[in-house]
Design an enzyme around this catalytic site. Structure first.
Site, mmCIF file in Angstrom:
data_model
loop_
_atom_site.group_PDB
_atom_site.id
_atom_site.type_symbol
_atom_site.label_atom_id
_atom_site.label_comp_id
_atom_site.label_asym_id
_atom_site.label_seq_id
_atom_site.Cartn_x
_atom_site.Cartn_y
_atom_site.Cartn_z
ATOM 1 N N THR A 13 0.860 -1.182 0.000
ATOM 2 C CA THR A 13 0.000 0.000 0.000
ATOM 3 C C THR A 13 0.895 1.231 0.000
ATOM 4 O OG1 THR A 13 -1.727 -1.172 1.222
ATOM 5 C CG2 THR A 13 -1.834 1.231 1.206
ATOM 6 N N LYS A 64 -8.064 0.610 -2.220
ATOM 7 C CA LYS A 64 -7.580 0.325 -0.865
ATOM 8 C C LYS A 64 -7.616 1.581 0.000
ATOM 9 C CE LYS A 64 -5.488 -1.501 2.675
ATOM 10 N NZ LYS A 64 -4.151 -2.084 2.668
ATOM 11 N N LYS A 72 0.574 4.646 8.565
ATOM 12 C CA LYS A 72 1.125 4.944 7.238
ATOM 13 C C LYS A 72 0.033 4.941 6.186
ATOM 14 C CE LYS A 72 2.542 1.842 4.699
ATOM 15 N NZ LYS A 72 2.044 1.026 3.562
#
Length: 287
Positions: free
Chosen positions: A92, A167, A234
């Site tokens: 990601t 995502k 993050k």
């Protein structure tokens, strides 16, 4: 981890592949300790499919474009091997970085897709992850047989970067996904088959006293063995940045990122615990 069939080979590079070992079929070989000193270039040269999952764009660049990286291996392949090779990055990271890396890989004739996952450590262990894929339709179809070994749902979201858009929007409002280029119906299907469908309450409940119908979540193990708080933070930073770039307000996302920020710092005592440990921190905060 490098595994093979009589006709194909794939390699997994990055975050621990150990949770996946119990869900691969019998022809898969646990090579976790067989090649401990080899780099991406060496193992990629033996593989027709390369799968990576690392924490940040810096690490993805190192794996693919760095010295002794995957790209160096690809440059040494024959034309027939190039046509049969596929790179899948499940990290990601920023969409722009993912696209740039993919373009360099595609420049030597090898297809690459982004395929970030949703479902956490429990999903990885049980083979119930959702894979959100960005890339050409042809590359997506080639990836399905391998990705289905790791997840219950493999969804094609669009061109390169679309998987990451899905995502990053997964825990935010539909507006963000639409502004990032996703079709509302497509995004709804993704959310309904991943963490958006009350996953935190059904599968990964952060309250230790709450029992679930599936496998015990990290909260039942003092928040060990889950998705680290520092990595969750993050992802929040990336989502908020993507929203700002798209001009889509995500006040709850900004609030959540700020809430997780101190817990993600080294020495906080929470940075390596499952992100559900925020519940524990909040509980302590109110006495």
């Amino acid at each position: 981890m490098s595994t093979s069939t009589p006709t194909s080979t794939f390699t997994y590079l990055g975050l621990s592949s150990r949770p996946f070992f119990g869900i691969f079929p019998s022809w898969c070989v646990d090579a976790h300790d067989v090649l401990p000193d080899t780099g991406p270039q060496e193992v990629a040269s033996l593989s027709s499919t390369v799968i990576s999952m690392v924490p940040t764009s810096k690490h993805v660049k190192e794996v693919y474009l760095g010295p002794k990286g995957v790209l160096e291996a690809l440059k040494g392949l024959s034309s027939s091997d190039v046509s049969e090779t596929l790179c899948i990055d499940e990290s990601t990271i920023e969409q722009s970085e993912s696209r740039n890396i993919s373009q360099e890989i595609k420049a030597v004739g090898v297809e690459m897709i982004d395929a970030p996952v949703s479902g956490g450590a429990v999903g990885a262990r049980d083979g119930t992850l959702t894979m959100m894929v960005g890339g050409s339709r042809e590359a997506f179809l080639r990836s399905v047989p391998v990705l289905q070994l790791m997840g219950k749902s493999v969804l094609h979201c669009g061109d390169l970067g679309a998987g990451l858009a899905a995502k990053l929007a997964n825990n935010e409002v539909m507006l963000l996904g639409k502004r990032l280029g996703l079709q509302p119906q497509q995004l709804a299907e993704i959310i309904n088959s991943s963490t958006g469908r009350c996953w935190a309450s059904e599968v990964n409940n952060p309250v230790p006293e709450v029992s679930v119908n599936i496998s015990p979540p990290p909260s039942h193990r003092e928040y060990r063995g889950g998705f680290a708080t520092k990595l969750a933070h993050k992802d929040l930073v990336l989502a908020v940045a993507a929203a700002r770039e798209a001009g889509s307000p995500v006040p709850m996302g900004e609030f959540t990122e700020a809430l997780y920020r101190p817990l993600a710092q080294p020495g906080s005592g929470y940075e390596n615990s499952d992100f559900g440990s925020l519940y524990k921190w909040l509980e302590k905060s109110i006495g």
